[in-house]
Design an enzyme around this catalytic site. Sequence first.
Site, PDB file in Angstrom:
ATOM      1  N   TRP A 170       0.824  -1.208   0.000  1.00 55.33           N
ATOM      2  CA  TRP A 170       0.000   0.000   0.000  1.00 55.33           C
ATOM      3  C   TRP A 170       0.865   1.268   0.000  1.00 55.33           C
ATOM      4  O   TRP A 170       0.356   2.338   0.265  1.00 55.33           O
ATOM      5  CB  TRP A 170      -0.919   0.007   1.219  1.00 55.33           C
ATOM      6  CG  TRP A 170      -2.027  -0.983   1.135  1.00 55.33           C
ATOM      7  CD1 TRP A 170      -3.201  -0.825   0.441  1.00 55.33           C
ATOM      8  CD2 TRP A 170      -2.125  -2.266   1.772  1.00 55.33           C
ATOM      9  NE1 TRP A 170      -3.999  -1.934   0.599  1.00 55.33           N
ATOM     10  CE2 TRP A 170      -3.364  -2.836   1.413  1.00 55.33           C
ATOM     11  CE3 TRP A 170      -1.278  -2.984   2.602  1.00 55.33           C
ATOM     12  CZ2 TRP A 170      -3.778  -4.088   1.853  1.00 55.33           C
ATOM     13  CZ3 TRP A 170      -1.694  -4.231   3.046  1.00 55.33           C
ATOM     14  CH2 TRP A 170      -2.928  -4.785   2.675  1.00 55.33           C
ATOM     15  N   HIS A 184      -7.033   2.798   1.540  1.00 58.24           N
ATOM     16  CA  HIS A 184      -8.217   1.937   1.623  1.00 58.24           C
ATOM     17  C   HIS A 184      -9.192   2.545   2.630  1.00 58.24           C
ATOM     18  O   HIS A 184      -8.821   3.414   3.423  1.00 58.24           O
ATOM     19  CB  HIS A 184      -7.863   0.499   2.014  1.00 58.24           C
ATOM     20  CG  HIS A 184      -6.884   0.378   3.146  1.00 58.24           C
ATOM     21  ND1 HIS A 184      -6.198  -0.768   3.416  1.00 58.24           N
ATOM     22  CD2 HIS A 184      -6.479   1.277   4.091  1.00 58.24           C
ATOM     23  CE1 HIS A 184      -5.422  -0.587   4.467  1.00 58.24           C
ATOM     24  NE2 HIS A 184      -5.577   0.647   4.882  1.00 58.24           N
ATOM     25  N   ARG A 210      -4.196   5.342  -4.663  1.00 63.25           N
ATOM     26  CA  ARG A 210      -3.032   4.460  -4.665  1.00 63.25           C
ATOM     27  C   ARG A 210      -1.980   4.939  -5.655  1.00 63.25           C
ATOM     28  O   ARG A 210      -2.314   5.595  -6.649  1.00 63.25           O
ATOM     29  CB  ARG A 210      -3.431   3.044  -5.093  1.00 63.25           C
ATOM     30  CG  ARG A 210      -4.378   2.374  -4.148  1.00 63.25           C
ATOM     31  CD  ARG A 210      -3.772   1.185  -3.448  1.00 63.25           C
ATOM     32  NE  ARG A 210      -4.716   0.729  -2.445  1.00 63.25           N
ATOM     33  CZ  ARG A 210      -5.321  -0.467  -2.464  1.00 63.25           C
ATOM     34  NH1 ARG A 210      -5.039  -1.317  -3.417  1.00 63.25           N
ATOM     35  NH2 ARG A 210      -6.167  -0.789  -1.525  1.00 63.25           N
ATOM     36  N   GLN A 224     -14.071   2.380  -2.717  1.00 63.36           N
ATOM     37  CA  GLN A 224     -14.192   1.110  -1.992  1.00 63.36           C
ATOM     38  C   GLN A 224     -15.389   1.216  -1.058  1.00 63.36           C
ATOM     39  O   GLN A 224     -15.871   2.307  -0.766  1.00 63.36           O
ATOM     40  CB  GLN A 224     -12.966   0.887  -1.096  1.00 63.36           C
ATOM     41  CG  GLN A 224     -11.821   0.187  -1.758  1.00 63.36           C
ATOM     42  CD  GLN A 224     -10.751  -0.242  -0.756  1.00 63.36           C
ATOM     43  OE1 GLN A 224     -10.727   0.203   0.383  1.00 63.36           O
ATOM     44  NE2 GLN A 224      -9.865  -1.099  -1.201  1.00 63.36           N
ATOM     45  N   VAL A 267      -6.706  -8.911   9.359  1.00 66.59           N
ATOM     46  CA  VAL A 267      -7.679  -9.977   9.628  1.00 66.59           C
ATOM     47  C   VAL A 267      -6.976 -11.314   9.826  1.00 66.59           C
ATOM     48  O   VAL A 267      -5.897 -11.547   9.291  1.00 66.59           O
ATOM     49  CB  VAL A 267      -8.715 -10.099   8.475  1.00 66.59           C
ATOM     50  CG1 VAL A 267      -9.804  -9.061   8.607  1.00 66.59           C
ATOM     51  CG2 VAL A 267      -8.054 -10.046   7.117  1.00 66.59           C
ATOM     52  N   ALA A 328     -14.795  -8.198   8.999  1.00 66.42           N
ATOM     53  CA  ALA A 328     -14.656  -6.985   8.194  1.00 66.42           C
ATOM     54  C   ALA A 328     -14.532  -7.385   6.734  1.00 66.42           C
ATOM     55  O   ALA A 328     -14.163  -8.512   6.413  1.00 66.42           O
ATOM     56  CB  ALA A 328     -13.423  -6.201   8.620  1.00 66.42           C
TER      57      ALA A 328
HETATM   58  N1  DAH Z   1      -8.167  -2.912   2.685  1.00 68.76           N
HETATM   59  C1  DAH Z   1      -7.923  -4.002   1.774  1.00 68.76           C
HETATM   60  C2  DAH Z   1      -7.388  -3.437   0.463  1.00 68.76           C
HETATM   61  O1  DAH Z   1      -7.661  -2.327   0.146  1.00 68.76           O
HETATM   62  C3  DAH Z   1      -9.168  -4.779   1.512  1.00 68.76           C
HETATM   63  C4  DAH Z   1      -9.674  -5.526   2.713  1.00 68.76           C
HETATM   64  C5  DAH Z   1      -9.287  -6.822   2.914  1.00 68.76           C
HETATM   65  C6  DAH Z   1     -10.538  -4.916   3.631  1.00 68.76           C
HETATM   66  C7  DAH Z   1      -9.753  -7.550   4.000  1.00 68.76           C
HETATM   67  C8  DAH Z   1     -11.007  -5.620   4.722  1.00 68.76           C
HETATM   68  C9  DAH Z   1     -10.609  -6.945   4.903  1.00 68.76           C
HETATM   69  O2  DAH Z   1     -11.829  -5.081   5.618  1.00 68.76           O
HETATM   70  O3  DAH Z   1     -11.091  -7.624   5.970  1.00 68.76           O
HETATM   71  O4  DAH Z   1      -6.706  -4.133  -0.258  1.00 68.76           O
END
Ligand code: DAH
Length: 360
Positions: A170, A184, A210, A224, A267, A328
């Site tokens: 990221w 994100h 990004r 998102q 997670v 999540a």
């Molecule tokens: N934030 C991650 C991304 O932008 C996506 C994501 C993955 C969000 C797993 C979540 C999660 O809440 O549980 O690549």
Amino acid sequence: MSLDPISQLLADFQAEAAATAASPAEELLRVEALRVRLLGKKGEVTALLRQLGQLSAEERPVFGQRVNTLKEQIGEQLDALRSAAQLAAEQAELEAGWLDPTLSTAAAGALAVNLPARGQKHPITRLLDIVIEHFTGLGFEVASGPEIEDTWHNFDALNIPDNHPARDVWDTFYTTKGEVPRTHTSSVQIRTMLSQKPPIRVISPGKCFRNETIDATHLAAFNQCEGLYVDRGVTLGHLKATLEGWVQRLFGPEVKVRFRPAFYPFVEPGLDLDAQCFLCGGGGHLAGGATCTVCRGKGWLEVIPCGMVHPNVLRNCGIDPDEWSAFAFGMGFDRLVMLQNGIDDLRRLYSGRLDLVRQL
Ligand code: DAH
């Protein structure tokens, strides 16, 4: 007085240019026809240049120079005529769509009044309406957070410490104050857990940014939608049922989903939810045997990354992971819109072209 061919051509053009067609639309056609006739490859001005060969060495540069000036003069005049015609066409369109609110519908119909075209929501906004309606129906609330975020909310609190290799995924632009355009919507999980006591059920749609090379499936700014559910006894079963329901709402009740293990630092376990391709039904091929254009033959579409919120993340927000658990998810919104509408290039969604909005 007999004019030389250059002056003659200019005089003829000016006489012709002074006329106007019956309507702005016809005027536009007329101007374009004039442009082709005079400046086109086989046009009259080009034909003049062919006479150069018959001239003496002294006459040639003078003649050439004059033809070029003529070309510019005609070009400028045609541009001006075209702008005027375009303006008149827009004006006519506005007037045709003029609404007299004092007329009854019947009277307007009888007078054949052209009512203005109805506006339409952009496909991203339409999906936004659906996601909000669906999740608020399940008791979720809509949360938001800043688009310029500090690195603690965007990274550290999400279990992505400074020296962790996951941070590279990221890595992004930094402001001079060291903040980031959020990469994100997951940062909103943190803000929500810090400002509310569990149980918590929120979704958070919004823009993310990004450091991307832009192509058909990647943009540097995109949408998102995050989701978070914190309560006592939240399990993977709740996550599965919630997301399955959402995907079926999106792609139809028959669509099957599968979960694959995936790594996201915030997670544990982390998963990717795939939906069976709604176009080919999972076979990867279309009726005539051609490779499916939506899933590119894979039969499955990656739709939603998700997982059970990592205990470290809960702890960072002052929530005791022995008492509470959470799931999540964070879905790429533009990608869903693309899949839903069979759009092949993300950039089309942001092109500002009304024909895209109108046809969907
Ligand atoms: N934030 C991650 C991304 O932008 C996506 C994501 C993955 C969000 C797993 C979540 C999660 O809440 O549980 O690549």
